[in-house]
Scaffold this active site. Structure first.
Site, PDB file in Angstrom:
ATOM      1  N   LYS A   1      -7.979 -43.840 -78.954  1.00 47.61           N
ATOM      2  CA  LYS A   1      -8.200 -42.678 -80.297  1.00 47.61           C
ATOM      3  C   LYS A   1      -9.628 -43.491 -80.996  1.00 47.61           C
ATOM      4  O   LYS A   1      -9.680 -42.767 -82.737  1.00 47.61           O
ATOM      5  CB  LYS A   1      -6.790 -42.885 -81.114  1.00 47.61           C
ATOM      6  CG  LYS A   1      -5.713 -42.381 -80.470  1.00 47.61           C
ATOM      7  CD  LYS A   1      -4.957 -41.636 -81.947  1.00 47.61           C
ATOM      8  CE  LYS A   1      -3.690 -40.163 -81.139  1.00 47.61           C
ATOM      9  NZ  LYS A   1      -2.959 -40.808 -79.871  1.00 47.61           N
TER      10      LYS A   1
ATOM     11  N   SER B   1      -4.182 -43.381 -70.859  1.00 50.83           N
ATOM     12  CA  SER B   1      -4.591 -42.717 -71.906  1.00 50.83           C
ATOM     13  C   SER B   1      -4.814 -44.286 -73.189  1.00 50.83           C
ATOM     14  O   SER B   1      -5.166 -44.440 -74.261  1.00 50.83           O
ATOM     15  CB  SER B   1      -4.162 -42.192 -73.226  1.00 50.83           C
ATOM     16  OG  SER B   1      -3.266 -41.830 -72.364  1.00 50.83           O
TER      17      SER B   1
ATOM     18  N   GLU C   1      -3.652 -38.253 -91.021  1.00 52.44           N
ATOM     19  CA  GLU C   1      -2.419 -38.226 -90.643  1.00 52.44           C
ATOM     20  C   GLU C   1      -2.415 -38.791 -89.430  1.00 52.44           C
ATOM     21  O   GLU C   1      -3.116 -39.506 -88.293  1.00 52.44           O
ATOM     22  CB  GLU C   1      -2.088 -36.509 -90.303  1.00 52.44           C
ATOM     23  CG  GLU C   1      -2.289 -36.030 -88.377  1.00 52.44           C
ATOM     24  CD  GLU C   1      -3.972 -36.351 -88.717  1.00 52.44           C
ATOM     25  OE1 GLU C   1      -5.284 -36.220 -88.759  1.00 52.44           O
ATOM     26  OE2 GLU C   1      -4.152 -36.390 -86.910  1.00 52.44           O
TER      27      GLU C   1
END
Ligand SMILES: *Cc1c(COP(=O)(O)O)cnc(C)c1O
Length: 409
Positions: A102, A391, A124
């Site tokens: 991310k 990930s 968010e």
């Protein structure tokens, strides 16, 4: 379970989306009038930035020095032995700062927001991973930062709330509806409408209205670009198969994108099968989802016959969302990317297996890709190569896993 071997026709991946943000019949812009100007301004700013060597140079430098790129491509020797089939490599996004892929997108959008002269960032978050990445880049660049999070998620992810606050973010609890991710996105959009002039909204996945799905994808392409170089260096050829988990779809599309035109590389996305494919028990949008519009974007959505969004469930909060990124729907129709799902119980097992055999505790999200990857490796020949995108890391999940295993900490 779909594990089809598909050979796609040549395709110009760079021509998508079109100017309106469409990937075929998916994507687009479905927002209130008041947000149109903001999205157009963002689209124009991103268009200029992506072609600007100064922007790309700064992004590259920050990915290296702040995020820790390149992430390793790691040969998982013991998992390979365990399966007895294909050679398994892991792309180690879990080694990045803040614990997952991310940060690639958060950095890209923060540098863009700085360029646009914004002073305030909103985002968010569901599990809190995107909130933590956003809080980190806001601290680094000196932005005011507000993170919207469902009240239920805040309670479940108290540690991530504290992390965000340590880095100077204001975390605002959302009490509407189910008090989880969907409501947090609504609240962030409401804030953006009100404060659009000085505020940038860092959306956390390859979702929402144009230009987000394209922009978020582009910021994660580095995952696949590095993988290509690294596997060529290690094996002298491209892999036979690549597998990634799919929540909104950002890590997967970034990992796959630079291989879409490689007809000999099979690509598989893995959704959350939850407790099994029954209504309300999973988050596998391609298993029972239908075409619809949710939060700015036309795509596959889990909804009932009246178009009401269905409840979703997954052991991993990061995959627990009713819509999938529009680009995934497009490549699924074209049989270029195949989709499978992994269920909670399999995930719990492989979470422990990977930890024990490799000394790597994977995120529960990433473990979905591992579950399917291990099944595939067993079916593949020993001279074949499989790359799985790891990930994120599982440190955030150990409390939850301990509880599920009945271990008292
Ligand atoms: C958020 C998250 C995901 C799911 O998001 P995508 O946009 O589908 O990549 C997957 N893995 C980890 C570790 C995450 O934090």
């Amino acid at each position: 379970m779909p594990t089809a071997v598909t050979v796609a026709p040549p395709l110009d991946r760079l021509s998508l989306p079109d100017a309106g943000g469409h990937f075929g019949r998916y994507g687009g812009v479905f927002v209130p009038e008041t947000l149109m100007t903001a999205l157009e301004e963002l689209g124009a700013a991103y268009d200029a930035a992506r072609k600007d060597p100064a922007f790309q140079g700064e992004l590259r430098a920050q990915l290296k020095h702040f995020a820790g790129r390149p992430s390793p491509l790691y040969f998982a020797e013991r998992l390979t032995q365990h399966c007895g089939g294909a050679k398994i490599y892991l792309k180690r996004e879990d080694t990045l700062h803040t614990g997952a892929h991310k940060i690639n997108n958060a950095l890209g959008q923060a540098i863009l927001a700085k360029r646009m002269g914004k002073q305030r960032i909103i985002a968010e978050t569901g599990a809190g991973q995107h909130g933590v990445a956003t809080a980190a880049v806001c601290a680094k660049f000196g932005f005011e930062c507000v993170i919207y999070m469902g009240a239920v998620d805040m309670e479940r992810q108290a540690l991530n709330v504290f992390r965000m606050r340590l880095m100077g973010a204001e975390v605002r609890g959302v009490e509407a509806g189910q008090k989880t991710l969907k409501e947090a996105i609504n609240e962030a959009m409401r804030d953006w409408v009100t404060n659009v002039r000085g505020t940038h909204y860092i959306l956390g996945s390859a979702l929402g209205s144009h230009p987000y799905p394209m922009m978020v994808r582009d910021f994660h392409r580095v995952i696949g670009q590095e993988t290509r170089e690294q596997i060529l260096a290690a094996e002298g050829r491209l892999p036979d198969e690549m597998i990634a988990c799919v929540g909104g779809g950002s890590n997967a599309i970034g990992f796959f994108f630079d291989f879409l035109e490689e007809a000999n590389v099979r690509l598989i996305g893995v959704e959350a099968g939850g407790r099994g494919i029954r209504r309300g028990d999973h988050a596998a949008r391609f298993e029972g989802g239908k075409l619809g519009v949710l939060q700015g974007c036309k795509t596959y959505i889990l909804q009932d016959t009246d178009g009401q969004i269905e409840l979703t469930h997954s052991v991993s909060a990061g995959l627990d969302y009713a819509a999938i990124g529009p680009e995934h729907a497009f490549y699924r129709d074209r049989n270029r990317i195949d989709y499978a799902y992994a269920c909670d119980d399999e995930v719990l097992e492989v979470f422990q297996l990977c930890s024990r055999l490799e000394g790597i505790i994977p995120a529960l999200e990433s473990t979905h890709a591992l579950v399917h990857g291990l099944k595939r490796a067993k079916q593949m020949r020993k001279d074949e190569i499989l790359v799985i995108n790891l990930s994120g890391r599982g440190d955030k999940d150990v409390n939850q896993v301990a509880k599920m295993l009945g271990v008292k900490l």
